[in-house]
Design a protein around this motif. Structure first.
Motif, PDB file in Angstrom:
ATOM      1  N   GLY A 118      -8.055  48.642  93.553  1.00 42.69           N
ATOM      2  CA  GLY A 118      -8.142  48.950  92.133  1.00 42.69           C
ATOM      3  C   GLY A 118      -9.204  48.130  91.427  1.00 42.69           C
ATOM      4  O   GLY A 118      -9.722  47.158  91.960  1.00 42.69           O
ATOM      5  N   PRO A 119      -9.534  48.547  90.207  1.00 42.75           N
ATOM      6  CA  PRO A 119     -10.502  47.784  89.421  1.00 42.75           C
ATOM      7  C   PRO A 119      -9.867  46.493  88.917  1.00 42.75           C
ATOM      8  O   PRO A 119      -8.642  46.365  88.876  1.00 42.75           O
ATOM      9  CB  PRO A 119     -10.829  48.727  88.258  1.00 42.75           C
ATOM     10  N   ASN A 167      -8.528  44.045  86.229  1.00 46.65           N
ATOM     11  CA  ASN A 167      -7.904  44.266  84.939  1.00 46.65           C
ATOM     12  C   ASN A 167      -7.957  42.963  84.146  1.00 46.65           C
ATOM     13  O   ASN A 167      -7.278  41.995  84.497  1.00 46.65           O
ATOM     14  CB  ASN A 167      -6.455  44.722  85.142  1.00 46.65           C
ATOM     15  N   GLU A 187     -11.563  51.623  93.303  1.00 50.87           N
ATOM     16  CA  GLU A 187     -10.370  52.429  92.988  1.00 50.87           C
ATOM     17  C   GLU A 187      -9.631  52.847  94.253  1.00 50.87           C
ATOM     18  O   GLU A 187      -8.402  52.943  94.259  1.00 50.87           O
ATOM     19  CB  GLU A 187     -10.759  53.668  92.171  1.00 50.87           C
ATOM     20  N   GLN A 188     -10.346  53.097  95.335  1.00 48.29           N
ATOM     21  CA  GLN A 188      -9.721  53.479  96.603  1.00 48.29           C
ATOM     22  C   GLN A 188      -9.140  52.259  97.314  1.00 48.29           C
ATOM     23  O   GLN A 188      -8.242  52.403  98.132  1.00 48.29           O
ATOM     24  CB  GLN A 188     -10.739  54.136  97.530  1.00 48.29           C
ATOM     25  N   THR A 244     -14.450  52.777  97.351  1.00 51.09           N
ATOM     26  CA  THR A 244     -14.741  52.299  95.999  1.00 51.09           C
ATOM     27  C   THR A 244     -13.625  51.323  95.612  1.00 51.09           C
ATOM     28  O   THR A 244     -12.552  51.313  96.244  1.00 51.09           O
ATOM     29  CB  THR A 244     -14.753  53.463  94.998  1.00 51.09           C
TER      30      THR A 244
END
Length: 151
Positions: free
Chosen positions: A75-76, A78, A71-72, A69
């Motif tokens: 990261g998302p 920002n 997040e893994q 994902t």
């Protein structure tokens, strides 16, 4: 069965492996499968910690594919990391005399030392818009790994 047969990847292991990081559509970002394998020391920062964790417990001969994902992975995205930088600041803290175009990755000297980088999005009369997110932030990724040997 020998001790080598029982060896599994763990923290501090030296691992010889093939690995591939790709986009979900199959486009490779990096791959060693068509080259010589890599040898890495887990925990030394040679591979992202999340990717190292996925290899824990694997043994020589294992071959796995993991879907990550955002997040893994990196990261998302920002939105606060999309910022305007004054052109004067850009000239003072980046490579002197360089011409930049949208899409270029530009490195800066950080206040207090160190370096950071951002992707130039647009240039205005007095400022430039940069995206300081990692280029792979917000993306799902595929991590493929084949363990060749463990020391």
């Amino acid at each position: 069965m020998t001790l080598i047969d029982l060896a599994r990847v763990g923290p501090g292991s030296h691992v010889t492996l093939h690995y591939r990081l790709a986009r979900p559509d199959g486009e490779d970002i990096v791959s060693t499968f068509d080259e010589r394998p890599a040898t890495l020391l887990l925990g030394a920062g040679q591979l992202a910690p999340t990717l190292e964790e996925m290899m824990i417990g694997m043994k020589a001969g294992d071959h796995s594919v993991f879907r990550l994902t955002p997040e893994q992975g990196f990261g998302p995205r920002n939105p606060e990391l999309i910022q305007r930088v004054k052109l004067s600041t850009l000239r003072e803290n980046s490579m002197v005399g360089e011409d930049f175009s949208p899409g270029d990755l530009v490195e800066f000297n950080a206040p207090g030392g160190g370096r950071y980088a951002g992707v130039l999005k647009e240039v205005g009369e007095t400022s430039a818009l940069f995206d300081f997110n990692h280029p792979l932030a917000g993306q799902e990724l595929v991590f493929e790994v084949q363990i060749i040997g463990i020391i």
